[in-house]
Every structure is written in structure tokens, then in C-alpha cells.
Design an enzyme around this catalytic site. Structure first.
Site: not given
Length: 315
Positions: A133, A136-137
Site C-alpha cells: 500500500c 499507507c507507507d
């Protein structure tokens, strides 16, 4: 003995736990069923920086906070792997590996799981450089070199997103051309920070005790092996919905995702779906939580209608 509830929620990730909060706060009897620990994919996330209210929070910590909220009004939680759900119209039977449950309404929140490459180093560095992701990261890799594995829409979209943060993005694909939409391809090819490695069969994700250092791959044309320097590896070789237990309900699309309307209703009255298991574009904690609130309220409204119909028949 079959245990009976007003609402059973299958899955205890952010969407499922929010649904439990809303449904139990409406004074409904609620059970959350999950095959693992509550929190879902949050438990595999080192830090979450895009959930409102927290500049940064550990994934498992956010899961604990959501669980405390979800159970404060009496919602129960138990382990159980759901095998199937049977619709009896006015109630549903949930068959698990450890017994059966009955509910008037069911909320499906089983999520989806990313396909893995299955190569050495992938599991070892999961959450420590290996990600599925970019949203997300990606922020953890500002001004660093990263690799994206895949050649479809998701891989190219996330590669473009990462190019805003990383110093260099290399898209590694096992074929000699991308499968992504042409408009995405044009954007990626035009981006000076994105490079491509073609016909690459990834063999291993290489690193030391602390971090990833390279992607080791074999050139399928020349059969030569190479190391591509990278500090982060984002894998996009497909996502699969966890919907096998619901295949006989008539609520899935051709790819196995659950189809719902904007208020989380499926084609079966009394069955709702939230979170990553739904047919949708963005799969994030924030929108799973929003859908959970909708589903909890929708289940309450459905049960009110069911009660009104029963009373009308009896009268």
C-alpha cells in the site's frame, strides 16, 4: 445450541468494529466473528499516519483503541472461520468451523488480501520495507529509491503516487509491456522519476538485519540475474477479496467482490458489506470506518422494518 443475535459481523477490522459500535449503541445484540485477532490489516502496519486524529499511531495500537470502542456497549467478539451463510429471509445462519450462529442481519467485513510473490525475503521484510500500500507507507520513503512490482493499473498508479515522494521509482514487470490503462502508462512514461525493468522474474528481496537493500531478479530474455538497488518494495500483483463463504448468496461480481449500494446494502435483504471486501476503488481505514457506521445504522433500520412487518402480520 445455536447462539442467536440481532446482528453478526463477519470480520473485525476497522469497518467491522465500527459497525459493531453503531449497532450495539442502538441497543442491538451484536457478535463480531473473526478468524484472527481483531484489527485486521492494521496489525501488520508499523505506523499509520493518514487516519484523522493521530499524527502517527502504531497499527496494533489503533486496533486496540477501536476494539475498546466497538465493545463498550456490549458487542461480543469471538474467533471463528466462517464457512458459509444461509439466508432464511427473516434470519440468517452463519456456519463456522466451530459451530453455528443465527442472526437477523449480517454485516460482511472480511476484507481482501494482496497476492504475494512468494519469494525469499518477502515475509521477512513485510512491514520493514515490503509494502502492499503506497498510500499507507509511501511517506516513509521520501527521497529514497523504491521498486514497484507489477504492471497493472494498481502498480502504475502507485508508482506515480510514489514518484511524488521517492527520489526514484523503478517499476519491475515480468512482461515487456504494461497492462495498465493507456492514460496511466502515458503519465508513468512521462514522469522523469520513474524507470522500468522489463521481462523481470523477481527471485528474492535482499536486505540486511535492518532494511531492504535490493530486488534480485532474472531477465527472462537473457537469463541473466541482476540486483536492483531499493530501500522499499511495493508489491502489486493482484488483490483477492475474501468472499469464498458467500459465493452462493448471489451478492458477488465476476471478480468476487461484494456489490452494494451507497448505504452498504447487498442484493440480499438483511446482508450488508463494508470495507475492503466491497466493489470499490479506495481501500483505506478511513473509508472503512465510514462504511461501518453506515452499515450499523442500516442494520438497525432493517431490523425495525422487519419488526414492523412481523407485527403487521400478527395483527
Amino acid at each position: 445450541m445455536v447462539k442467536k443475535y440481532d446482528v453478526i459481523i463477519i470480520g473485525a477490522g476497522p469497518g467491522g468494529m465500527t459497525a459493531a459500535l453503531y449497532a450495539s449503541r442502538a441497543n442491538l445484540s451484536v457478535l463480531m466473528l473473526d478468524r484472527g485477532i481483531y484489527g485486521g490489516q492494521m496489525n501488520n502496519t508499523a505506523a499509520i499516519e493518514n487516519y484523522p486524529g493521530f499524527a502517527s499511531i502504531l497499527g496494533p495500537e489503533l486496533g486496540e483503541k477501536m476494539y475498546a470502542s466497538a465493545t463498550q456497549f456490549g458487542a461480543e467478539y469471538t474467533y471463528g472461520t466462517v464457512k458459509s451463510v444461509v439466508d432464511h429471509q427473516d434470519h440468517k445462519t452463519i456456519i463456522t468451523d466451530d459451530g453455528e450462529y443465527e442472526a437477523k442481519a449480517v454485516i460482511i467485513a472480511t476484507g481482501a488480501e494482496h497476492r504475494h510473490l512468494g519469494v525469499p525475503g518477502e515475509e521477512q521484510y513485510s512491514g520493514r520495507g515490503v509494502s502492499y500500500c503506497a498510500v499507507c507507507d509511501g511517506a516513509f520513503f521520501k527521497n529514497k529509491e523504491v521498486a514497484v512490482i507489477g504492471g497493472g493499473d494498481s502498480a502504475v498508479e502507485e508508482g506515480i503516487y510514489l514518484a511524488q515522494l521517492a527520489s526514484k521509482v523503478t517499476i519491475v514487470h515480468r512482461r515487456d509491456s504494461l497492462r495498465a490503462q493507456k492514460i496511466l502508462q502515458r503519465r508513468a512514461f512521462a514522469n522523469e522519476k520513474i524507470e522500468f525493468v522489463w521481462n523481470a522474474d523477481v527471485q528474492e528481496i535482499v536486505g540486511d538485519d535492518q532494511k531492504i537493500t535490493a530486488v534480485h531478479y532474472r531477465d527472462k530474455v537473457t537469463n541473466e540475474e541482476h540486483d536492483l538497488p531499493a530501500t522499499g518494495v511495493f508489491i502489486y500483483v493482484g488483490v483477492e477479496p475474501m468472499t469464498a463463504p458467500f459465493k452462493d448468496l448471489g451478492i458477488l461480481d465476476e471478480a468476487g467482490w461484494i456489490k452494494t449500494d451507497e448505504t452498504t446494502h447487498t442484493a440480499v435483504p438483511g446482508i450488508f458489506a463494508v470495507g475492503d471486501v466491497r466493489q470499490k476503488h479506495l481501500r483505506q481505514i478511513a473509508n472503512a470506518v465510514g462504511e461501518g457506521g453506515l452499515a450499523g445504522q442500516a442494520a438497525f433500520d432493517y431490523l425495525q422494518e422487519l419488526q414492523d412487518e412481523t407485527q403487521s402480520v400478527e395483527a
